[in-house]
Design a protein around this motif. Structure first.
Motif, PDB file in Angstrom:
ATOM      1  N   ARG A 213      -6.520  12.776  -1.032  1.00 53.61           N
ATOM      2  CA  ARG A 213      -6.382  11.415  -0.496  1.00 53.61           C
ATOM      3  C   ARG A 213      -5.783  10.476  -1.533  1.00 53.61           C
ATOM      4  NH1 ARG A 213     -11.590  12.523   1.684  1.00 53.61           N
ATOM      5  NH2 ARG A 213     -12.578  11.049   0.256  1.00 53.61           N
ATOM      6  N   ASN A 214      -6.112  10.685  -2.793  1.00 47.51           N
ATOM      7  CA  ASN A 214      -5.553   9.844  -3.849  1.00 47.51           C
ATOM      8  C   ASN A 214      -4.038  10.002  -3.943  1.00 47.51           C
ATOM      9  OD1 ASN A 214      -8.070   8.830  -4.514  1.00 47.51           O
ATOM     10  ND2 ASN A 214      -8.386  10.241  -6.225  1.00 47.51           N
ATOM     11  N   ARG A 215      -3.557  11.242  -3.808  1.00 54.78           N
ATOM     12  CA  ARG A 215      -2.112  11.476  -3.862  1.00 54.78           C
ATOM     13  C   ARG A 215      -1.417  10.792  -2.682  1.00 54.78           C
ATOM     14  NH1 ARG A 215      -3.647  16.866  -5.078  1.00 54.78           N
ATOM     15  NH2 ARG A 215      -2.915  17.632  -3.053  1.00 54.78           N
ATOM     16  N   LEU A 216      -2.034  10.887  -1.517  1.00 50.48           N
ATOM     17  CA  LEU A 216      -1.444  10.261  -0.344  1.00 50.48           C
ATOM     18  C   LEU A 216      -1.492   8.742  -0.457  1.00 50.48           C
ATOM     19  CD1 LEU A 216      -0.166  10.849   2.423  1.00 50.48           C
ATOM     20  CD2 LEU A 216      -2.451  10.699   3.423  1.00 50.48           C
ATOM     21  N   GLN A 217      -2.569   8.220  -1.005  1.00 55.41           N
ATOM     22  CA  GLN A 217      -2.697   6.771  -1.162  1.00 55.41           C
ATOM     23  C   GLN A 217      -1.625   6.231  -2.105  1.00 55.41           C
ATOM     24  OE1 GLN A 217      -6.460   5.403  -2.745  1.00 55.41           O
ATOM     25  NE2 GLN A 217      -6.196   3.374  -1.855  1.00 55.41           N
ATOM     26  N   LYS A 218      -1.333   6.956  -3.165  1.00 57.04           N
ATOM     27  CA  LYS A 218      -0.281   6.527  -4.088  1.00 57.04           C
ATOM     28  C   LYS A 218       1.073   6.478  -3.380  1.00 57.04           C
ATOM     29  CE  LYS A 218       1.824   7.475  -8.593  1.00 57.04           C
ATOM     30  NZ  LYS A 218       3.174   7.159  -8.087  1.00 57.04           N
ATOM     31  N   PHE A 219       1.337   7.495  -2.562  1.00 58.27           N
ATOM     32  CA  PHE A 219       2.592   7.507  -1.798  1.00 58.27           C
ATOM     33  C   PHE A 219       2.681   6.291  -0.893  1.00 58.27           C
ATOM     34  CE2 PHE A 219       3.809   8.486   2.644  1.00 58.27           C
ATOM     35  CZ  PHE A 219       5.190   8.346   2.499  1.00 58.27           C
ATOM     36  N   VAL A 220       1.614   5.988  -0.146  1.00 60.24           N
ATOM     37  CA  VAL A 220       1.633   4.871   0.796  1.00 60.24           C
ATOM     38  C   VAL A 220       1.810   3.547   0.055  1.00 60.24           C
ATOM     39  CG1 VAL A 220       0.327   3.616   2.557  1.00 60.24           C
ATOM     40  CG2 VAL A 220       0.258   6.110   2.498  1.00 60.24           C
ATOM     41  N   ASN A 221       1.109   3.378  -1.069  1.00 62.66           N
ATOM     42  CA  ASN A 221       1.241   2.149  -1.852  1.00 62.66           C
ATOM     43  C   ASN A 221       2.668   1.964  -2.353  1.00 62.66           C
ATOM     44  OD1 ASN A 221      -1.458   1.509  -1.511  1.00 62.66           O
ATOM     45  ND2 ASN A 221      -2.096   2.410  -3.447  1.00 62.66           N
ATOM     46  N   ASP A 222       3.243   3.042  -2.895  1.00 60.92           N
ATOM     47  CA  ASP A 222       4.604   2.963  -3.423  1.00 60.92           C
ATOM     48  C   ASP A 222       5.602   2.670  -2.305  1.00 60.92           C
ATOM     49  OD1 ASP A 222       3.616   3.534  -5.917  1.00 60.92           O
ATOM     50  OD2 ASP A 222       4.186   5.655  -5.901  1.00 60.92           O
ATOM     51  N   ALA A 223       5.431   3.326  -1.151  1.00 65.61           N
ATOM     52  CA  ALA A 223       6.340   3.115  -0.024  1.00 65.61           C
ATOM     53  C   ALA A 223       6.209   1.692   0.512  1.00 65.61           C
ATOM     54  CB  ALA A 223       6.048   4.129   1.078  1.00 65.61           C
ATOM     55  N   ARG A 224       4.984   1.192   0.614  1.00 63.44           N
ATOM     56  CA  ARG A 224       4.776  -0.166   1.107  1.00 63.44           C
ATOM     57  C   ARG A 224       5.423  -1.189   0.183  1.00 63.44           C
ATOM     58  NH1 ARG A 224      -0.553  -0.784   0.461  1.00 63.44           N
ATOM     59  NH2 ARG A 224      -0.139  -1.779  -1.531  1.00 63.44           N
ATOM     60  N   ASN A 225       5.228  -1.032  -1.115  1.00 63.22           N
ATOM     61  CA  ASN A 225       5.804  -1.971  -2.079  1.00 63.22           C
ATOM     62  C   ASN A 225       7.331  -1.935  -2.041  1.00 63.22           C
ATOM     63  OD1 ASN A 225       3.232  -2.697  -2.903  1.00 63.22           O
ATOM     64  ND2 ASN A 225       3.191  -1.236  -4.592  1.00 63.22           N
ATOM     65  N   LEU A 226       7.877  -0.725  -1.935  1.00 61.12           N
ATOM     66  CA  LEU A 226       9.329  -0.569  -1.869  1.00 61.12           C
ATOM     67  C   LEU A 226       9.897  -1.278  -0.639  1.00 61.12           C
ATOM     68  CD1 LEU A 226      12.076   0.837  -2.594  1.00 61.12           C
ATOM     69  CD2 LEU A 226      11.260   2.782  -1.244  1.00 61.12           C
ATOM     70  N   LEU A 227       9.310  -1.033   0.519  1.00 60.17           N
ATOM     71  CA  LEU A 227       9.822  -1.608   1.757  1.00 60.17           C
ATOM     72  C   LEU A 227       9.576  -3.109   1.837  1.00 60.17           C
ATOM     73  CD1 LEU A 227       8.776   1.265   4.183  1.00 60.17           C
ATOM     74  CD2 LEU A 227      11.119   0.576   3.614  1.00 60.17           C
ATOM     75  N   THR A 228       8.454  -3.572   1.303  1.00 60.23           N
ATOM     76  CA  THR A 228       8.181  -5.013   1.294  1.00 60.23           C
ATOM     77  C   THR A 228       9.230  -5.744   0.473  1.00 60.23           C
ATOM     78  OG1 THR A 228       5.793  -4.652   1.553  1.00 60.23           O
ATOM     79  CG2 THR A 228       6.491  -6.775   0.657  1.00 60.23           C
ATOM     80  N   GLU A 229       9.539  -5.212  -0.698  1.00 57.97           N
ATOM     81  CA  GLU A 229      10.575  -5.819  -1.546  1.00 57.97           C
ATOM     82  C   GLU A 229      11.942  -5.749  -0.868  1.00 57.97           C
ATOM     83  OE1 GLU A 229      12.629  -5.137  -5.958  1.00 57.97           O
ATOM     84  OE2 GLU A 229      10.697  -4.190  -5.482  1.00 57.97           O
TER      85      GLU A 229
END
Length: 484
Positions: free
Chosen positions: A8-24
């Protein structure tokens, strides 16, 4: 693959990185292309945006209509503050929509529903075939890949418009090539590659899109949720599997159990179905024996003796399975619906046999529905239609979070695809799901003055009064959902 904490930690890192990328990325697009600044809360005049092409001009009008709609339920200290909140919501919705779409395609690949499209990016087999057929007609590689994804979105929107409809307000924007390539690298990271074949993955993506830090900040700033988004984020919980099974077994499962006088395979598959060995099924019109005389006597009975007392089950007419509906009033990522899907499959299969044994007249139907044996030529034809029938007729869901609605629709669609895969039906031969019954609770759009102007023209005047009353009540739909 077990979803342990490290997974779950690996998946959470992916989601956080993807969210930050798309938000920017989408913040930059709104600022540079569409004259909307989520950071400053400023809105430029459309007439000043002389660089827009026709499609961009259409998108900028849709974005401004969406902004106006969101502002009707956005509260703040001033115009700029309200604009900031509403524009940030637009960025967030565009971000989670494209992430959900690409994640859905990646999961479809892992299940064999889709030719390789997201995995390997520009080198994906599906895109290479598409590029070979299109030649140079669609421009450079990046532009051609975007058009390829648009084609896939349009194809999938036939079954799942709630997620893949490119014309929806929540899915108008698309990442530029540099951001898209970075996003594809995140999706195809070797550490999360095995997770795309797991059913739970999309639910965890839903949960991780809102960070724990954001929840803590919300609670620190206000004891109670201040808007529909905070209400959805702060009350986002997964219902434990055993709770899902217990409640569904004793509602949907119990209904079919009583309709069939207990002669159903659900007795074996519904492990939490509550039954008593002394149940007595009443016939049509039959009433339970008077128990008034013995009512006083039961007080003196032991628990063991009480359990031996007869339990009378009121007669329940057997329904055509297409008429047995369920509603999850706060469906989230559709945990209840997915388990109910399993039960519905068994109910549909048993209904075919029961109709043959009892006769079509034994079933209660609604509208213009014909008996099953008159609708389908064979059990094989009927069985192939069951996943579609379940989505179109049986499972209903409402949520105040548009992300939940997308994920819920996707979860049911994937479940249907798995059923067809288990039947050995190839993707191109599978029935088309023409509608689903998952909706987002939102207030009615429009301005009060415009509503009053319209309602004053209605005759008789009571119609206008009713319309205005409904409009006022619906203002809370985004927060109250079905509680309204």
């Amino acid at each position: 693959m077990a979803f342990d904490q490290s997974t779950r930690n690996r998946l959470q890192k992916f989601v956080n990185d993807a969210r930050n990328l798309l938000t920017e990325e989408y913040t930059r697009q709104l600022q540079a292309t569409y004259g909307l600044d989520p950071k400053a809360g400023s809105v430029a005049s459309v007439d000043s945006l002389t660089h827009l092409d026709n499609r961009q001009r259409q998108t900028t009008n849709i974005l401004r209509d969406t902004l106006a709609h969101y502002l009707t339920t956005t509260h703040g200290k001033g115009e700029k503050d309200r604009n900031k909140q509403a524009l940030s919501r637009i960025v967030r919705e565009q971000a989670f929509t494209v992430l959900n779409r690409l994640a859905a395609l990646r999961m479809a690949e892992a299940r064999g529903f889709l030719l390789e499209t997201i995995a390997k990016g520009y080198n994906a087999k599906g895109f290479q075939l598409y590029k070979q057929l299109a030649g140079s007609a669609l421009g450079e590689t990046g532009e051609a890949y975007r058009n390829y994804l648009y084609s896939v979105f349009d194809e999938f929107s036939l079954d799942l418009a709630v997620l893949f409809d490119r014309h929806s307000a929540q899915g108008r924007l698309f990442p530029r090539e540099s951001a898209l390539l970075e996003l594809l690298d995140l999706i195809n990271h070797h550490e999360i590659e095995p997770l795309w074949a797991e059913d739970e993955t999309i639910g965890w993506i839903y949960q991780y899109f809102n960070s724990q830090e954001e929840r803590k900040k919300m609670r620190a700033e206000s004891q109670a949720p201040r808007n529909s988004r905070e209400l959805a984020v702060r009350n986002q919980f997964f219902t434990p599997r055993y709770v899902v099974e217990f409640l569904t077994d004793n509602t949907l499962g119990r209904i079919w159990y009583e309709m069939t006088y207990g002669n159903t395979c659900l007795v074996d598959s519904c492990r939490y179905l509550v039954r008593r060995p002394t149940e007595v099924f009443l016939t049509p019109g039959e009433l339970a024996p008077e128990q008034a005389e013995s009512a006083g006597k039961t007080e003196a009975l032991s628990q063991e003796e009480l359990l031996k007392q007869p339990v009378y089950i009121t007669y329940r007419a057997i329904k055509d399975p297409r008429c047995i509906r369920m509603l999850d009033p706060a469906c989230g990522s559709m945990h209840f619906g997915l388990y109910a899907f399993d039960l519905y499959e068994r109910i549909y299969e048993e209904a075919w046999q029961l109709e043959a044994e009892l006769g079509a007249e034994a079933f209660v139907r609604e509208g213009n529905l014909k008996p099953l044996h008159q609708t389908y030529d064979s059990f094989e034809d009927y069985r192939a239609e069951i996943p579609r029938l379940i989505i179109e007729h049986n499972i209903h869901g409402v949520d105040i979070d548009p992300r939940a609605v997308q994920i819920a629709g996707l979860s049911l669609w994937q479940r249907a695809q798995r059923a067809w895969q288990q039947q050995g039906i190839k993707p191109q031969q599978r029935p088309v799901v023409r509608k689903s019954n998952i909706v987002c609770a939102e207030p009615m759009p429009g301005e009060k003055a415009l509503l009053e102007e319209f309602s004053s023209t209605l005759n008789p005047p009571v119609l206008g009064q009713l319309l205005e009353a409904v409009f006022d009540k619906m203002e809370l739909a985004g927060e109250a959902g079905t509680l309204l």
